[in-house]
Enzyme design. Structure first.
Site, short mmCIF file in Angstrom:
data_model
loop_
_atom_site.label_atom_id
_atom_site.label_comp_id
_atom_site.label_asym_id
_atom_site.label_seq_id
_atom_site.Cartn_x
_atom_site.Cartn_y
_atom_site.Cartn_z
N GLU A 89 81.19 -26.14 101.59
CA GLU A 89 81.33 -25.48 102.62
C GLU A 89 80.54 -24.46 101.84
O GLU A 89 81.41 -23.06 101.95
CB GLU A 89 82.60 -24.86 103.09
CG GLU A 89 83.37 -26.25 103.74
CD GLU A 89 84.71 -26.10 104.08
OE1 GLU A 89 85.45 -24.88 103.25
OE2 GLU A 89 85.36 -26.95 104.77
N GLU A 100 86.00 -33.94 106.22
CA GLU A 100 87.23 -33.66 106.23
C GLU A 100 87.66 -33.50 108.00
O GLU A 100 86.93 -32.58 108.41
CB GLU A 100 87.33 -32.25 105.41
CG GLU A 100 86.80 -32.19 103.91
CD GLU A 100 86.73 -31.01 103.49
OE1 GLU A 100 87.90 -30.35 103.64
OE2 GLU A 100 86.35 -30.97 102.55
C1 GAL Z 1 88.33 -27.06 103.38
C2 GAL Z 1 87.79 -27.69 101.46
C3 GAL Z 1 88.40 -28.26 101.40
C4 GAL Z 1 90.14 -27.94 101.83
C5 GAL Z 1 90.90 -27.68 102.89
C6 GAL Z 1 92.06 -27.12 103.26
O1 GAL Z 1 87.37 -26.45 103.99
O2 GAL Z 1 86.43 -27.64 101.82
O3 GAL Z 1 88.53 -28.57 99.97
O4 GAL Z 1 90.65 -27.30 100.83
O5 GAL Z 1 89.50 -26.84 103.61
O6 GAL Z 1 92.33 -25.92 102.05
#
Ligand code: GAL
Length: 658
Positions: free
Chosen positions: A142, A294
């Site tokens: 990100e 994710e």
């Molecule tokens: C995303 C990030 C992950 C984790 C997730 C939950 O933005 O890429 O590493 O932090 O949020 O907080």
């Protein structure tokens, strides 16, 4: 189809890895993402690399047929790096250096940080280029800043400006430095804008410069990965509209495929417009299908717990993304971590590591997706509507909102949600993208409007397109000086209107009743902002019902060449206003959805050379019965469709149209 989870083997004892890998295989998983935060475990001291543990984890997973995407681990620098090279930590706008211990706390111009990030990338790429389990790379995590205000950044900023403007005279003109006597006589005088009230032109360029630093940083890794791992693909996990530090369209240019991180279950049960809109942006970045890197598997939260996905909702939001062009589904995270800032961020498994409801639901979803996969191949969305997302305008508004709480993504959503409700799919493009193939362009709040973009929009309408644009469009030049032409500037003839005056409406007490004309019946409420439109040649569709604005319009339509230009000068409080407006726009373009969805139902169409797949997703917590095209096969159940179909709560159907 790749389906799997974000996995952190380094969080768990080795004797657990086997169990995890077997459970993943049983769930139908065939991919994991690994290592994006494990720099210090891979390089425990400068120049000494340790890959044994990661090799072992990849072997354990590989024995279960699971492939791997590796993250370059540069989003968290090791403590030794910060200790040895303290200038690698970014300086905040207060002049204080960030204290190590979070993520993304690096300075992007620091030589040591850039060199070491390139070196760990090279070491990993060299080690894994031949590993048959590794299929691709995710750059960093990100990528989104931070802005750093150190001396090196300031010097690079001055160099960047010199390259952009060539001479101080040009820069002084471009930024209008006669105001407040801010005229620069040497490049060295130029400050990094630490305050939101610095010169708006400088603030906009500062954001462009920082985005460029982020992209350069990624590029340095991409060059290494391309040369050492030519068989692997390179992606990045975007946040869709979730960050403003980096221009996502620019960041995507170096990648093979875009991916994004989708966390939609923040609020009460809701229609997932935001997740759909984010997916459409990410698909539009590369003009092709994307990965979910994710995807929420449980309730999140860093402090307060968010709500859990309801039964059926994990499948619902996965199918929604596939409906928008996702070709891979990776859930975040495999197992909830027992330590650190994300102890509350629940994964597929809980802290206890036992497969439960969420595991069963991911398993069932994976089964559905594998079933669909052969037919999904080579299909994507082919929208006839595009909404323009302009990063420059979003950045310019960050220092001059124009009206209370103005946010470009929210401006986009006013129209996006109405298209969603109408069952019409959209792309989300950048202003410089070609407009060919689209019948409708919606261009919300193009505050920074270069002449070339304005001309392109006029050409689009003249040639038969339907354009809808709105308030604050065409106000600024590319360097954030106010245009001197009467608004809407170069769009005047095309829209058939002029706007000499406008105002921000500050709060609930300052609103206007909005009265539709016969061609656009209904009464609504104008909030937050009002252009006092002089209709000129244009047809008036809505007026402000206020004594002093009787001769002005709020919404207009104008035939121009073979097309039509709509202009909306305000923000209506009622979603019904936008539904009516989008209906009018669709009628002007003679565009219809495949079927008109009932409230709470989303439809998309994935098309390939020889097939059309109609996705129908129920976002409601109750069953819905609706009309569908009869005599087709519904692919999830394998049944033939009758004239109507009942979708369970959070249910979905995928109909192969004949
Ligand atoms: C995303 C990030 C992950 C984790 C997730 C939950 O933005 O890429 O590493 O932090 O949020 O907080």
């Amino acid at each position: 189809m790749y389906i799997g989870a974000d996995y952190y083997p380094e969080h768990w004892p080795r004797n657990r890895w086997e169990t995890d890998a077997r459970l993943m295989k049983k769930a139908g998983f065939n991919v994991v993402r690994l290592a994006e935060f494990s720099w210090v475990m891979l390089e425990p001291e400068e120049g000494r690399f340790e890959f044994d543990w990661l090799d072992d984890a990849i072997n354990v997973l590989g024995r279960q047929g699971i492939s791997v995407i590796l993250g370059t681990p540069t989003a968290v620098m090791p403590a030794w790096l910060a200790r040895k090279y303290p200038n690698a930590l970014a300086v905040q706008n207060t002049g204080q250096r960030i204290v190590w211990g979070l993520r993304k706390n690096n300075c992007f111009t620091n030589g040591a940080y850039r060199l070491l990030s390139e070196r760990i990338t090279r070491a990993m790429a060299g080690h894994y280029h031949n590993n048959p389990r590794v299929i691709g790379w995710q750059t960093d995590n990100e990528i989104n800043g931070p802005h750093c205000y150190c001396d090196t950044c300031r010097a690079e900023w001055q160099d960047w400006l010199r390259a952009r403007y060539g001479s101080l005279q040009t820069l002084n003109q471009a930024w209008g430095t006669h105001f407040w006597g801010h005229f620069y006589q040497t490049w060295g005088e130029i400050q990094t804008p630490t305050h939101e009230h610095h010169n708006p032109s400088a603030c906009l360029d500062w954001r462009r410069f920082n985005s460029w630093l982020n992209i350069r940083f990624q590029h340095e890794q991409v060059v290494v990965l391309r040369s050492l791992c030519p068989r692997h693909f390179i992606t990045h996990n975007f946040m869709a509209f979730g960050t403003t530090q980096t221009n996502p369209h620019d960041l995507a240019m170096d990648l093979d495929v875009a991916a994004w991180d989708n966390y939609p279950v923040w609020a009460d049960p809701e229609i997932k417009y935001g997740a759909a809109c984010g997916a459409d942006l990410v698909r539009s970045l590369k003009k092709k299908n994307f990965w979910i890197m994710e995807q929420t598997a449980g309730g999140g939260g860093w402090d307060v717990l968010n709500r859990n996905p309801r039964p059926g909702e994990i499948r619902n939001i996965a199918l929604q993304q596939v409906a928008h062009g996702a070709d891979a589904m990776v859930w975040f995270r495999w197992r909830t971590c027992t330590a650190g800032r994300e102890q509350y961020w629940h994964g597929i498994l809980g802290h206890d590591g036992k497969p439960g409801r969420r595991y069963r639901e991911c398993t069932a979803t994976a089964r559905d997706l594998h079933k669909l996969a052969p037919l999904l191949a080579n299909t994507t969305l082919k929208p006839k509507v595009a909404i323009v997302y302009d990063q420059d305008s979003r950045w310019a508004f960050e220092t001059q909102r124009s009206y209370k709480n103005n946010e470009v993504p929210a401006a986009i959503r006013r129209y996006y949600d109405a298209f969603f409700r109408a069952g019409i799919n959209v792309d989300i493009i950048r202003p410089s993208d070609p407009l060919t193939g689209y019948k409708i362009i919606v261009a919300p709040e193009l505050f920074v409007l270069p002449d070339a973009t304005a001309s392109k929009l006029c050409d689009f309408v003249r040639a038969g397109g339907v354009l809808l644009t709105d308030l604050r469009t065409g106000v600024m030049t590319e360097t954030c000086l106010a245009h001197t032409h009467t608004l809407p500037g170069l769009l005047t003839d095309m829209l058939g209107i002029t706007i000499e005056e406008y105002e921000g409406l500050n709060g609930d007490k300052q609103t206007y009743p909005l009265a539709g004309t016969d061609a656009f019946p209904g009464t609504f409420t104008s909030t937050l902002y009002a252009d006092w439109i002089k209709p000129g040649q244009a047809e008036v569709l809505a007026r402000y019902d206020a004594w002093h604005l009787k001769s002005h319009a709020a919404l207009t339509r104008h035939r121009h060449g073979k097309g039509t230009g709509y202009y909306l000068g305000t923000i209506a409080a009622e979603p019904a206003f936008y539904d009516a407006l989008i209906k009018a726009v669709l009628d002007s373009a003679k565009l219809k959805p495949v079927l008109a969805p009932p409230p709470g139902i989303e439809i998309t169409l994935r098309e390939g050379a020889s097939r059309k797949l109609l996705f129908i997703i129920n976002h409601l917590e109750q069953a819905v019965t609706m009309k569908v095209p009869a005599g087709n096969v519904e692919l999830l159940s394998g049944r033939r469709t009758g004239p109507s179909l009942t979708l369970d709560r959070y249910g979905a159907a995928v109909i192969r149209l004949k």
